[in-house]
Design a protein around this motif. Sequence first.
Motif, PDB file in Angstrom:
ATOM      1  N   ARG A  28       0.830  -1.219   0.000  1.00  0.00           N
ATOM      2  CA  ARG A  28       0.000   0.000   0.000  1.00  0.00           C
ATOM      3  C   ARG A  28       0.855   1.257   0.000  1.00  0.00           C
ATOM      4  NH1 ARG A  28      -5.726  -0.537  -0.072  1.00  0.00           N
ATOM      5  NH2 ARG A  28      -5.883  -2.806  -0.043  1.00  0.00           N
ATOM      6  N   LEU A  29       1.873   1.248   0.847  1.00  0.00           N
ATOM      7  CA  LEU A  29       2.770   2.410   0.925  1.00  0.00           C
ATOM      8  C   LEU A  29       3.398   2.656  -0.437  1.00  0.00           C
ATOM      9  CD1 LEU A  29       4.446   4.570   2.432  1.00  0.00           C
ATOM     10  CD2 LEU A  29       6.063   2.758   3.057  1.00  0.00           C
ATOM     11  N   PHE A  30       3.895   1.586  -1.027  1.00  0.00           N
ATOM     12  CA  PHE A  30       4.572   1.762  -2.300  1.00  0.00           C
ATOM     13  C   PHE A  30       3.614   2.200  -3.398  1.00  0.00           C
ATOM     14  CE2 PHE A  30       6.497   0.506  -6.266  1.00  0.00           C
ATOM     15  CZ  PHE A  30       7.646   1.274  -6.173  1.00  0.00           C
ATOM     16  N   LEU A  31       2.417   1.596  -3.450  1.00  0.00           N
ATOM     17  CA  LEU A  31       1.444   1.976  -4.486  1.00  0.00           C
ATOM     18  C   LEU A  31       1.042   3.442  -4.341  1.00  0.00           C
ATOM     19  CD1 LEU A  31      -0.848  -1.205  -4.659  1.00  0.00           C
ATOM     20  CD2 LEU A  31       0.885  -0.477  -6.305  1.00  0.00           C
ATOM     21  N   ARG A  32       0.949   3.917  -3.118  1.00  0.00           N
ATOM     22  CA  ARG A  32       0.602   5.327  -2.899  1.00  0.00           C
ATOM     23  C   ARG A  32       1.696   6.249  -3.408  1.00  0.00           C
ATOM     24  NH1 ARG A  32      -2.699   3.931   1.710  1.00  0.00           N
ATOM     25  NH2 ARG A  32      -4.764   4.612   1.088  1.00  0.00           N
ATOM     26  N   ILE A  33       2.940   5.844  -3.184  1.00  0.00           N
ATOM     27  CA  ILE A  33       4.049   6.654  -3.688  1.00  0.00           C
ATOM     28  C   ILE A  33       3.972   6.702  -5.217  1.00  0.00           C
ATOM     29  CG2 ILE A  33       6.575   6.799  -3.920  1.00  0.00           C
ATOM     30  CD1 ILE A  33       6.728   5.474  -1.088  1.00  0.00           C
ATOM     31  N   MET A  34       3.698   5.534  -5.818  1.00  0.00           N
ATOM     32  CA  MET A  34       3.631   5.432  -7.287  1.00  0.00           C
ATOM     33  C   MET A  34       2.496   6.231  -7.909  1.00  0.00           C
ATOM     34  SD  MET A  34       5.302   2.613  -9.025  1.00  0.00           S
ATOM     35  CE  MET A  34       3.898   1.728  -9.662  1.00  0.00           C
ATOM     36  N   MET A  43      13.301   3.797  -9.633  1.00  0.00           N
ATOM     37  CA  MET A  43      14.364   4.161  -8.691  1.00  0.00           C
ATOM     38  C   MET A  43      14.762   2.973  -7.813  1.00  0.00           C
ATOM     39  SD  MET A  43      12.846   7.782  -7.353  1.00  0.00           S
ATOM     40  CE  MET A  43      14.202   8.858  -6.965  1.00  0.00           C
ATOM     41  N   PHE A  44      13.822   2.053  -7.618  1.00  0.00           N
ATOM     42  CA  PHE A  44      14.095   0.935  -6.721  1.00  0.00           C
ATOM     43  C   PHE A  44      14.704  -0.228  -7.489  1.00  0.00           C
ATOM     44  CE2 PHE A  44      11.072   3.446  -4.378  1.00  0.00           C
ATOM     45  CZ  PHE A  44      11.522   3.340  -3.069  1.00  0.00           C
ATOM     46  N   SER A  45      15.941  -0.602  -7.125  1.00  0.00           N
ATOM     47  CA  SER A  45      16.667  -1.644  -7.857  1.00  0.00           C
ATOM     48  C   SER A  45      15.869  -2.950  -7.914  1.00  0.00           C
ATOM     49  CB  SER A  45      18.027  -1.887  -7.208  1.00  0.00           C
ATOM     50  OG  SER A  45      17.844  -2.235  -5.854  1.00  0.00           O
ATOM     51  N   ASN A  59      11.967  -7.976  -0.840  1.00  0.00           N
ATOM     52  CA  ASN A  59      12.817  -6.782  -0.746  1.00  0.00           C
ATOM     53  C   ASN A  59      12.016  -5.533  -0.450  1.00  0.00           C
ATOM     54  OD1 ASN A  59      15.619  -7.120  -1.084  1.00  0.00           O
ATOM     55  ND2 ASN A  59      15.213  -7.901  -3.141  1.00  0.00           N
ATOM     56  N   LEU A  60      10.888  -5.430  -1.139  1.00  0.00           N
ATOM     57  CA  LEU A  60      10.010  -4.283  -0.908  1.00  0.00           C
ATOM     58  C   LEU A  60       9.539  -4.280   0.547  1.00  0.00           C
ATOM     59  CD1 LEU A  60       8.165  -1.906  -1.686  1.00  0.00           C
ATOM     60  CD2 LEU A  60       6.489  -3.566  -2.479  1.00  0.00           C
ATOM     61  N   GLN A  61       9.149  -5.457   1.027  1.00  0.00           N
ATOM     62  CA  GLN A  61       8.643  -5.541   2.400  1.00  0.00           C
ATOM     63  C   GLN A  61       9.722  -5.178   3.423  1.00  0.00           C
ATOM     64  OE1 GLN A  61       6.735  -9.403   2.749  1.00  0.00           O
ATOM     65  NE2 GLN A  61       5.561  -8.973   0.897  1.00  0.00           N
ATOM     66  N   ALA A  62      10.914  -5.701   3.201  1.00  0.00           N
ATOM     67  CA  ALA A  62      12.011  -5.418   4.135  1.00  0.00           C
ATOM     68  C   ALA A  62      12.324  -3.932   4.170  1.00  0.00           C
ATOM     69  CB  ALA A  62      13.241  -6.225   3.746  1.00  0.00           C
ATOM     70  N   HIS A  63      12.315  -3.300   2.988  1.00  0.00           N
ATOM     71  CA  HIS A  63      12.620  -1.871   2.925  1.00  0.00           C
ATOM     72  C   HIS A  63      11.512  -1.028   3.548  1.00  0.00           C
ATOM     73  CE1 HIS A  63      15.907  -2.874   0.249  1.00  0.00           C
ATOM     74  NE2 HIS A  63      16.296  -1.610   0.297  1.00  0.00           N
ATOM     75  N   ALA A  64      10.272  -1.386   3.212  1.00  0.00           N
ATOM     76  CA  ALA A  64       9.143  -0.595   3.718  1.00  0.00           C
ATOM     77  C   ALA A  64       9.083  -0.662   5.242  1.00  0.00           C
ATOM     78  CB  ALA A  64       7.835  -1.085   3.093  1.00  0.00           C
ATOM     79  N   VAL A  65       9.366  -1.849   5.786  1.00  0.00           N
ATOM     80  CA  VAL A  65       9.361  -1.991   7.247  1.00  0.00           C
ATOM     81  C   VAL A  65      10.391  -1.066   7.879  1.00  0.00           C
ATOM     82  CG1 VAL A  65      10.054  -3.571   9.096  1.00  0.00           C
ATOM     83  CG2 VAL A  65       8.365  -4.279   7.436  1.00  0.00           C
ATOM     84  N   LYS A  66      11.540  -0.928   7.224  1.00  0.00           N
ATOM     85  CA  LYS A  66      12.568  -0.024   7.751  1.00  0.00           C
ATOM     86  C   LYS A  66      12.067   1.421   7.784  1.00  0.00           C
ATOM     87  CE  LYS A  66      16.672  -2.528   6.272  1.00  0.00           C
ATOM     88  NZ  LYS A  66      17.757  -2.483   5.289  1.00  0.00           N
ATOM     89  N   VAL A  67      11.324   1.786   6.745  1.00  0.00           N
ATOM     90  CA  VAL A  67      10.797   3.157   6.697  1.00  0.00           C
ATOM     91  C   VAL A  67       9.834   3.386   7.868  1.00  0.00           C
ATOM     92  CG1 VAL A  67       9.502   4.837   5.326  1.00  0.00           C
ATOM     93  CG2 VAL A  67      11.050   3.237   4.182  1.00  0.00           C
ATOM     94  N   PHE A  68       8.914   2.436   8.076  1.00  0.00           N
ATOM     95  CA  PHE A  68       7.982   2.555   9.206  1.00  0.00           C
ATOM     96  C   PHE A  68       8.748   2.581  10.534  1.00  0.00           C
ATOM     97  CE2 PHE A  68       4.831   0.288   6.310  1.00  0.00           C
ATOM     98  CZ  PHE A  68       3.945   1.347   6.196  1.00  0.00           C
ATOM     99  N   VAL A  97      22.599   6.685   0.126  1.00  0.00           N
ATOM    100  CA  VAL A  97      21.689   5.923  -0.750  1.00  0.00           C
ATOM    101  C   VAL A  97      20.723   6.875  -1.463  1.00  0.00           C
ATOM    102  CG1 VAL A  97      19.710   4.324  -0.718  1.00  0.00           C
ATOM    103  CG2 VAL A  97      21.808   3.707   0.473  1.00  0.00           C
ATOM    104  N   HIS A  98      20.110   7.777  -0.729  1.00  0.00           N
ATOM    105  CA  HIS A  98      19.110   8.667  -1.333  1.00  0.00           C
ATOM    106  C   HIS A  98      19.729   9.727  -2.221  1.00  0.00           C
ATOM    107  CE1 HIS A  98      16.787   6.739   1.943  1.00  0.00           C
ATOM    108  NE2 HIS A  98      15.833   6.764   1.039  1.00  0.00           N
ATOM    109  N   LEU A  99      20.924  10.156  -1.870  1.00  0.00           N
ATOM    110  CA  LEU A  99      21.613  11.141  -2.714  1.00  0.00           C
ATOM    111  C   LEU A  99      21.942  10.539  -4.074  1.00  0.00           C
ATOM    112  CD1 LEU A  99      23.010  14.010  -2.742  1.00  0.00           C
ATOM    113  CD2 LEU A  99      25.113  12.809  -2.131  1.00  0.00           C
ATOM    114  N   VAL A 110       6.062  13.507  -0.988  1.00  0.00           N
ATOM    115  CA  VAL A 110       5.244  12.414  -1.538  1.00  0.00           C
ATOM    116  C   VAL A 110       5.248  11.219  -0.585  1.00  0.00           C
ATOM    117  CG1 VAL A 110       5.008  10.773  -3.466  1.00  0.00           C
ATOM    118  CG2 VAL A 110       5.724  13.139  -3.924  1.00  0.00           C
ATOM    119  N   VAL A 111       6.439  10.856  -0.112  1.00  0.00           N
ATOM    120  CA  VAL A 111       6.558   9.713   0.791  1.00  0.00           C
ATOM    121  C   VAL A 111       5.846  10.009   2.113  1.00  0.00           C
ATOM    122  CG1 VAL A 111       8.197   8.282   2.113  1.00  0.00           C
ATOM    123  CG2 VAL A 111       8.645   8.815  -0.294  1.00  0.00           C
ATOM    124  N   ARG A 112       5.942  11.257   2.579  1.00  0.00           N
ATOM    125  CA  ARG A 112       5.275  11.640   3.831  1.00  0.00           C
ATOM    126  C   ARG A 112       3.772  11.376   3.748  1.00  0.00           C
ATOM    127  NH1 ARG A 112       2.696  15.621   7.021  1.00  0.00           N
ATOM    128  NH2 ARG A 112       3.959  16.311   8.789  1.00  0.00           N
TER     129      ARG A 112
END
Length: 154
Positions: A28-34, A43-45, A59-68, A97-99, A110-112
Motif C-alpha cells: 500500500r505504501l509503495f502503491l501510494r508513492i507510485m 528508482m528501486f533496484s 525486498n520491498l517488504q524489508a525496505h518498507a518496514v525499515k521506513v515505518f 543511498v538517497h543522494l 510524496v513519501v510523507r
Amino acid sequence: MALTEKQEVLVKESWEILKQNVPEYSLRLFLRIMEVYPDAKNMFSFLRDSDEIPQNNPNLQAHAVKVFRLTCESVVQLRECGAVAIAGSTMKRLGSVHLKIGVTDRHFDVVREALLRTIEEAVGEKWSEEMEGAWGEGYDRLAAAILAEMKVSD
Ligand code: HEM
Ligand code: ISQ
C-alpha cells in the motif's frame, strides 16, 4: 512541536498494528508513492525489472518496514531526548543511498503523505489528529536529518 507521552504511546500502538500485516501495508505504501510519482518504480533496484505490481516482493517488504520503523524510532527519540538520535552510520548510509538515487525535497513530501495515509488506513478508527501529528513530526525530523546528511556527503 514537542511530542507528548501520549503521542509516543499512540505511535507505538500503531506500529504494532502495522507489524501484523507487513506484506499488505508495504505494498500500500509503495502503491501510494507510485500514484503520485510513477517514476519511483524505476528508482528501486528490486522493482525496476518487473512489470507486475510487486504483490509479494520480500525486498520491498524489508525496505518498507525499515521506513515505518525508523519513523517510529524517530518519534520515540524526539520524545525522550528532543532530537532524532539514529546511529550516525545509519544516517550516513541513508544520506548516501538517497543522494545517489537523486531523491529531492519534493520526493520527501510524496513519501510523507503516502506514509501517513497508509498508517491511517491500517489503524482505522484509532486514527486521530494526535496520532497524525506524532507520525508527521517524527517523519519531518527524520527527513530533515537525511536531507542534511545528503548535503554534507558527496
Ligand atoms: C532506500 C528509508 C525517503 C527512495 C531506502 C532504505 C531505507 C530508506 C531504510 C534502504 C537503504 C539501504 O539500502 O540501506 C527512507 C526513509 C525516508 C526515505 C526513512 C524518509 C524519512 C525516501 C524518498 C524516496 C526514497 C523521499 C524517493 C522516492 C528510496 C530508494 C531506495 C531507498 C529508491 C533504494 C532502494 C534500492 O534500490 O535498494 N530508504 N527513505 N526514499 N529509498 Fe528511501
Ligand atoms: C524506501 N524509501 C522510501 C520509501 C520506501 C517505500 C517502500 C519501500 C522502500 C522505501
